[in-house]
Each structure stands twice: as structure tokens, then as C-alpha cells.
Motif scaffolding. Structure first.
Motif, PDB file in Angstrom:
ATOM      1  N   ILE A  19       0.832  -1.205   0.000  1.00 42.54           N
ATOM      2  CA  ILE A  19       0.000   0.000   0.000  1.00 42.54           C
ATOM      3  C   ILE A  19       0.867   1.255   0.000  1.00 42.54           C
ATOM      4  CG2 ILE A  19      -1.722   1.313   1.303  1.00 42.54           C
ATOM      5  CD1 ILE A  19      -2.789  -1.328   2.370  1.00 42.54           C
ATOM      6  N   SER A  20       1.988   1.198   0.717  1.00 44.58           N
ATOM      7  CA  SER A  20       2.841   2.388   0.855  1.00 44.58           C
ATOM      8  C   SER A  20       3.464   2.822  -0.468  1.00 44.58           C
ATOM      9  CB  SER A  20       3.947   2.126   1.889  1.00 44.58           C
ATOM     10  OG  SER A  20       4.776   1.062   1.453  1.00 44.58           O
TER      11      SER A  20
ATOM     12  N   LYS B 203      -5.591   6.361  -5.930  1.00 45.49           N
ATOM     13  CA  LYS B 203      -6.625   6.807  -4.984  1.00 45.49           C
ATOM     14  C   LYS B 203      -7.814   5.870  -5.136  1.00 45.49           C
ATOM     15  CE  LYS B 203      -8.549   9.578  -1.989  1.00 45.49           C
ATOM     16  NZ  LYS B 203      -9.629   8.670  -1.588  1.00 45.49           N
TER      17      LYS B 203
ATOM     18  N   ALA C 160      -4.407   0.014   8.469  1.00 43.15           N
ATOM     19  CA  ALA C 160      -5.495   0.994   8.457  1.00 43.15           C
ATOM     20  C   ALA C 160      -5.115   2.233   9.267  1.00 43.15           C
ATOM     21  CB  ALA C 160      -6.761   0.365   9.016  1.00 43.15           C
TER      22      ALA C 160
ATOM     23  N   ILE D 160      -2.911   4.250   7.021  1.00 40.69           N
ATOM     24  CA  ILE D 160      -3.702   4.892   5.961  1.00 40.69           C
ATOM     25  C   ILE D 160      -4.399   6.141   6.488  1.00 40.69           C
ATOM     26  CG2 ILE D 160      -5.774   4.628   4.527  1.00 40.69           C
ATOM     27  CD1 ILE D 160      -4.932   1.677   4.161  1.00 40.69           C
ATOM     28  N   ARG D 161      -4.923   6.066   7.700  1.00 40.46           N
ATOM     29  CA  ARG D 161      -5.669   7.189   8.262  1.00 40.46           C
ATOM     30  C   ARG D 161      -4.789   8.406   8.563  1.00 40.46           C
ATOM     31  NH1 ARG D 161      -9.583   6.024   5.930  1.00 40.46           N
ATOM     32  NH2 ARG D 161     -11.420   4.977   6.772  1.00 40.46           N
TER      33      ARG D 161
ATOM     34  N   ASP E 190      -5.122   9.721   4.855  1.00 45.89           N
ATOM     35  CA  ASP E 190      -6.396   9.574   4.153  1.00 45.89           C
ATOM     36  C   ASP E 190      -7.505   9.304   5.161  1.00 45.89           C
ATOM     37  OD1 ASP E 190      -8.573   8.981   2.630  1.00 45.89           O
ATOM     38  OD2 ASP E 190      -7.687   7.290   1.566  1.00 45.89           O
TER      39      ASP E 190
ATOM     40  N   THR F  54     -11.362   7.591   2.783  1.00 46.33           N
ATOM     41  CA  THR F  54     -11.673   6.382   2.019  1.00 46.33           C
ATOM     42  C   THR F  54     -12.280   5.308   2.919  1.00 46.33           C
ATOM     43  OG1 THR F  54      -9.866   6.814   0.483  1.00 46.33           O
ATOM     44  CG2 THR F  54     -10.756   4.578   0.528  1.00 46.33           C
TER      45      THR F  54
ATOM     46  N   GLY G  85      -1.007   8.946  -1.245  1.00 49.45           N
ATOM     47  CA  GLY G  85      -0.473   7.796  -0.533  1.00 49.45           C
ATOM     48  C   GLY G  85       0.858   7.303  -1.046  1.00 49.45           C
TER      49      GLY G  85
END
Length: 237
Positions: free
Chosen positions: A43-44, A49, A68, A71-72, A75, A78, A234
């Protein structure tokens, strides 16, 4: 088209989830672009998007809850749906503002209810709009279709995806920036607000968009704007 990411280390479970997504898309006349990755580490390095993320909790290395949380940090919007064998772990999902969770093995009935909820959230987010007073009357502009807003000679120029002619009205860019505070816009110069969802590449002082247009950073705004764009997408620019 809606972009959906599945983070699942088990190929059979990923296939099951993909089949449920494809069935849901057929039944609801939707188009999904589905991406599958086995680990959260991928993911990194993914600058895409996504509109929705399905996250397995029991991942090798960085688990789904840790992913998660990461990510937060860049972002907050999402929707994330956790996929897990154990319901008690899914409860922790609310710590990272997860939308919901699906228990394995995934049944289509259970999945469909979660997807109905997710699509309502996605469409509501995409449906945010602002109203401007143009020469031919009031115009409602969806923020998801607004590429950029520039100011020139005290006039605001609204550039819309798919429209050849921009909307030109009198106004203040600072006031528009306040209206768009909850949308993914960044001030790249004193005269331009840009929708980060349309950024394709950054080259020096230029920002190239998916619509084929080029906008320009000012020297004073460039560093902060690039940092914000990178966090939104991201990845690194």
C-alpha cells in the motif's frame, strides 16, 4: 468506474471476495476496477486513490489494523471494510473509523448488505457540490468534477472535467477555499486551487492533471502543496 483495493494474503479468500464484487457490479450495473495485493506493505508504494478498501486483519508482517492506522494518517475519508475470521477483532476497526466488517467465509448476502452501505457513503461523498452565480443563472458544481479554480483579474475561473469552456464569475478565491475545506483541494499558488484527485504527475514547478491540463506551483506554496498531494495520493512524488 469505482476503484476497489483488496488486501488479502489468502488467494482463495481473495477470489471469493472478487467474485462477490463482480456479482454485485453486474446486479447493480456498476463498473469496478479491482486491485488485489497480498500484503499491507504494498500500500505504501501504491499511489492510486481508491474509492473503497477491503482489508484482511490477519495479514503477515503489518497486520490489517496497523495498515489501516497508517492509511488514516494521510487519508481520513476512504471507506475501509475489514474482512476477518473473528468478530471481536473487527470491533477495534472503529478506532480507525472503519465503515464495517465482513466475517469469513464471506457469504454474498452478508457482503451485499455491506456493499450497499459502502456505495451510499461513496456516492454521498462524490455528490458534494458548491453553487456559483454565473451570468446565465445559478450553477451547481459537483466537487468531484471540479479540476481547479483560478483567479484572474478579480474573476474566478472554474475548470470542470469534460467541459471545454470554464465557468467565470466574480468572487474571492479565499472564500472558495473555505467552501472546499472538506474536499481534496490544495492551494498550489496564490491564484490557484487544485483538486488532488486529478493530479497525474508533478514535474518541477508544473502539475499535470488527468484532464491533460498543466497548472503551476508558486515558489512559496510548492513544498507544502507537494507534501499534501503526496499524503493524499499515498505515495511519493
Amino acid at each position: 468506474m469505482y476503484r476497489i483495493l483488496m488486501v488479502e494474503d489468502d488467494e482463495a479468500e481473495a477470489d471469493s471476495l472478487r467474485h462477490s464484487l463482480e456479482r454485485y457490479a453486474r446486479e447493480n450495473k456498476l463498473e469496478f476496477q479491482i486491485t488485489w495485493t497480498r500484503t499491507a506493505l504494498d500500500i505504501s508504494t501504491d499511489s492510486t486513490k481508491y474509492d473503497l478498501i477491503f482489508m484482511d486483519i490477519g495479514l503477515p508482517g503489518i497486520n490489517g489494523m496497523e495498515a489501516a492506522t497508517l492509511i488514516r494518517t494521510y487519508d481520513p475519508e476512504t471507506p475501509i471494510i475489514f474482512v476477518t475470521n473473528l468478530a471481536q477483532y473487527a470491533v477495534r476497526g472503529y478506532e480507525v473509523d472503519a465503515l464495517d466488517f465482513v466475517l469469513k467465509p464471506v457469504s454474498y448476502y452478508n457482503f451485499k448488505m455491506r456493499m450497499d452501505k459502502a456505495m451510499r457513503v461513496i456516492k454521498r461523498s462524490a455528490g458534494k457540490s458548491i453553487v456559483v452565480s454565473a451570468h446565465d443563472g445559478l450553477r451547481v458544481i459537483l466537487t468531484s468534477e471540479l479540476v481547479a479554480v483560478e483567479i484572474s483579474n478579480h474573476s474566478l475561473v472554474y475548470h470542470l472535467a469534460g467541459d471545454e469552456d470554464p465557468i467565470v464569475v466574480r468572487g474571492s478565491l479565499s472564500k472558495v477555499e473555505d467552501e472546499l475545506v472538506d474536499a481534496p483541494f490544495v492551494r498550489i499558488s496564490n491564484s490557484c486551487l487544485l483538486n488532488m484527485a486529478y493530479v497525474r504527475t508533478v514535474k518541477g514547478s508544473e502539475v499535470h492533471t488527468t484532464t491533460g491540463d498543466v497548472y503551476y506551483f508558486s515558489r512559496s506554496k510548492r513544498h507544502a502543496a507537494i507534501d499534501k498531494i503526496a499524503k493524499y495520493l499515498g505515495g511519493s512524488i
